[in-house]
Design a protein around this motif. Structure first.
Motif, short mmCIF file in Angstrom:
data_model
loop_
_atom_site.label_atom_id
_atom_site.label_comp_id
_atom_site.label_asym_id
_atom_site.label_seq_id
_atom_site.Cartn_x
_atom_site.Cartn_y
_atom_site.Cartn_z
N ARG A 20 -46.68 27.42 -3.08
CA ARG A 20 -45.34 27.94 -3.39
C ARG A 20 -44.27 26.87 -3.28
O ARG A 20 -43.40 26.74 -4.15
CB ARG A 20 -45.01 29.12 -2.47
CG ARG A 20 -43.59 29.67 -2.64
CD ARG A 20 -43.39 30.88 -1.78
NE ARG A 20 -44.20 31.99 -2.23
CZ ARG A 20 -43.82 32.85 -3.19
NH1 ARG A 20 -42.65 32.69 -3.79
NH2 ARG A 20 -44.59 33.85 -3.54
N GLU A 23 -43.94 23.95 -6.09
CA GLU A 23 -43.23 24.30 -7.32
C GLU A 23 -41.74 24.02 -7.20
O GLU A 23 -41.09 23.63 -8.18
CB GLU A 23 -43.42 25.78 -7.64
CG GLU A 23 -44.86 26.20 -7.86
CD GLU A 23 -44.95 27.69 -8.13
OE1 GLU A 23 -43.89 28.35 -8.23
OE2 GLU A 23 -46.08 28.21 -8.23
N GLN A 24 -41.20 24.19 -6.01
CA GLN A 24 -39.76 24.12 -5.82
C GLN A 24 -39.27 22.75 -5.39
O GLN A 24 -38.14 22.36 -5.71
CB GLN A 24 -39.33 25.16 -4.77
CG GLN A 24 -39.78 26.57 -5.09
CD GLN A 24 -39.58 27.52 -3.92
OE1 GLN A 24 -39.06 27.14 -2.88
NE2 GLN A 24 -39.99 28.77 -4.09
N PRO A 28 -42.93 17.74 -10.63
CA PRO A 28 -44.05 18.49 -11.25
C PRO A 28 -45.33 17.67 -11.39
O PRO A 28 -46.43 18.21 -11.24
CB PRO A 28 -43.49 18.88 -12.61
CG PRO A 28 -42.01 18.89 -12.43
CD PRO A 28 -41.71 17.84 -11.42
N ALA A 31 -46.87 17.55 -7.91
CA ALA A 31 -47.36 18.87 -7.54
C ALA A 31 -48.65 19.22 -8.29
O ALA A 31 -49.60 19.75 -7.70
CB ALA A 31 -46.29 19.92 -7.82
N THR A 32 -48.70 18.92 -9.59
CA THR A 32 -49.88 19.25 -10.38
C THR A 32 -51.10 18.51 -9.87
O THR A 32 -52.19 19.09 -9.69
CB THR A 32 -49.63 18.91 -11.86
OG1 THR A 32 -48.50 19.62 -12.33
CG2 THR A 32 -50.85 19.27 -12.70
N ALA A 200 -49.76 28.22 -9.56
CA ALA A 200 -48.79 27.15 -9.34
C ALA A 200 -49.01 25.99 -10.32
O ALA A 200 -48.05 25.44 -10.87
CB ALA A 200 -48.87 26.65 -7.90
N TYR A 203 -47.73 26.55 -13.77
CA TYR A 203 -46.27 26.35 -13.85
C TYR A 203 -45.90 24.87 -13.78
O TYR A 203 -45.09 24.39 -14.59
CB TYR A 203 -45.59 27.13 -12.72
CG TYR A 203 -44.12 26.83 -12.58
CD1 TYR A 203 -43.20 27.33 -13.49
CD2 TYR A 203 -43.65 26.05 -11.52
CE1 TYR A 203 -41.85 27.05 -13.36
CE2 TYR A 203 -42.31 25.78 -11.39
CZ TYR A 203 -41.41 26.28 -12.30
OH TYR A 203 -40.08 26.00 -12.18
N THR A 204 -46.47 24.14 -12.83
CA THR A 204 -46.07 22.74 -12.66
C THR A 204 -46.51 21.87 -13.83
O THR A 204 -45.83 20.89 -14.16
CB THR A 204 -46.64 22.17 -11.35
OG1 THR A 204 -48.08 22.29 -11.35
CG2 THR A 204 -46.08 22.92 -10.14
N ARG A 207 -43.84 22.32 -16.29
CA ARG A 207 -42.63 21.62 -15.83
C ARG A 207 -42.80 20.11 -16.01
O ARG A 207 -41.84 19.41 -16.35
CB ARG A 207 -42.36 21.95 -14.36
CG ARG A 207 -41.75 23.30 -14.13
CD ARG A 207 -40.25 23.31 -14.48
NE ARG A 207 -39.55 22.32 -13.65
CZ ARG A 207 -38.88 21.27 -14.12
NH1 ARG A 207 -38.82 21.04 -15.42
NH2 ARG A 207 -38.27 20.43 -13.29
N ARG A 253 -37.21 30.14 -14.71
CA ARG A 253 -37.19 29.07 -13.72
C ARG A 253 -37.30 27.70 -14.37
O ARG A 253 -36.66 26.73 -13.94
CB ARG A 253 -38.34 29.26 -12.72
CG ARG A 253 -38.12 30.43 -11.76
CD ARG A 253 -39.36 30.69 -10.94
NE ARG A 253 -39.82 29.50 -10.25
CZ ARG A 253 -41.02 29.38 -9.70
NH1 ARG A 253 -41.88 30.39 -9.79
NH2 ARG A 253 -41.36 28.29 -9.08
N ARG A 254 -38.08 27.59 -15.42
CA ARG A 254 -38.19 26.32 -16.15
C ARG A 254 -36.87 25.97 -16.79
O ARG A 254 -36.42 24.80 -16.76
CB ARG A 254 -39.29 26.42 -17.21
CG ARG A 254 -40.69 26.53 -16.66
CD ARG A 254 -41.69 26.84 -17.76
NE ARG A 254 -41.66 25.83 -18.83
CZ ARG A 254 -42.22 26.00 -20.01
NH1 ARG A 254 -42.85 27.14 -20.29
NH2 ARG A 254 -42.16 25.05 -20.90
#
Length: 310
Positions: A20, A23-24, A28, A31-32, A200, A203-204, A207, A253-254
């Motif tokens: 979680r 992502e924030q 990106p 995180a990926t 996650a 999403y990343t 991003r 969010r993106r």
């Protein structure tokens, strides 16, 4: 071996906070890569331990082809509650193998069908299809990686937004995002506790491509507008392991992230922050999972070798 054989099955819980927070608070790209590495290692470790427990359960079945010594009391004593977990591990591992094989088969089938549909087109890096259905996605493999987009989607975008679209899809191909998506998908099938990491990474990865497109186009707002328009009209990608501009997920969010400043690139977050502590907890959980599975594998190998008559 003891209870250590079960640790890799539950240690993915230590990665939930970083799933979680990454992502924030992480770039990106960082995180990926981090979440995919954690998911892949933990999935491999839990599968190894599940296989070790299955060996004990299979050895207790009548008529099995395994050596008789593998069902000895000394072997079964290495796994706590061997009567229950040993036999329960058999259908569990079969389910993991079947689900993973099905996911790989579907991934390959979708890619093959997509490449066959483009067989008659020029071998350029972009394939524009005359279609009333709006879509765009990055298609890796074949003779060359290609960006597939329909005329219906291009008609919905302004020239600058089209450049953002192509830059986004090319970023997916250049970074090999389909590999990250496939890896976390298989990891989540191997261990359901890893599903938050799959979500996650989905999403990343988007991003990551968003930020690359923003640097290429030079206008973050244009990329945000293109994503918003594409999400409103597009049906997404043909498979979860193929990336696209309008991939399902938290599009607001993106867009909000693109309307803000570019994220800071860090190889590892600061220690005394929430994301830093979560990252170290996930790293520690991954390390313990790897050591536990290695210890269980070596111990089981030695036990079975001793129990097997020459």
């Amino acid at each position: 071996m003891g209870v250590f054989v079960f640790l890799p099955l539950v240690l993915p819980l230590t990665a939930w906070p970083i799933a979680r927070l990454a992502e924030q608070h992480l770039h990106p790209r960082t995180a990926t890569r981090l979440l995919t590495a954690v998911a892949a290692v933990m999935a491999l470790c839990s599968t190894v331990c599940l296989a070790l427990v299955m060996v004990v359960g299979t050895a207790q079945l009548p008529g099995n082809p395994l050596p008789d010594g593998w069902s000895d009391a000394e072997v079964r004593a290495a796994v706590p509650y061997d009567e229950v977990v040993g036999k329960a591990a058999i259908p569990a591992l079969c389910a993991v193998v079947a689900a993973s094989a099905r996911a790989l088969w579907r991934h390959g089938r979708v890619r093959r069908r997509a490449h066959r549909a483009l067989a008659g087109l020029p071998g350029t890096g972009v394939a524009v299809l005359p279609d009333d259905v709006p879509y765009a996605y990055a298609l890796p493999g074949g003779r060359r990686d290609r960006v597939v987009v329909s005329t219906a989607l291009l008609d919905c975008l302004e020239p600058g937004e089209r450049r953002a679209l192509f830059a986004h899809e090319r970023a997916h191909l250049a970074a090999g995002h389909h590999r990250f998506l496939l890896a976390v998908r298989l990891a989540a099938l191997a261990n359901p506790f890893l599903r938050p990491l799959r979500t996650a990474v989905a999403y990343t990865a988007e991003r990551w491509a968003d930020e690359t497109a923003a640097r290429t186009v030079g206008d973050r707002r244009t990329v945000a507008t293109a994503i918003g328009k594409a999400a409103l009209v597009s049906r997404g990608t043909p498979d979860a392991t193929l990336a696209g501009l309008a991939a399902p997920g938290p599009v607001p969010r993106r867009v909000a992230a693109l309307l803000g400043p570019a994220p800071v690139v860090r190889t590892w977050p600061p220690v005394f922050t929430s994301v830093g502590l979560a990252a170290w907890a996930a790293a520690a959980g991954t390390a313990v999972s790897a050591m536990s599975s290695a210890n269980a594998a070596v111990t089981m190998f030695l036990i079975l070798r001793t129990a097997t008559p020459l």
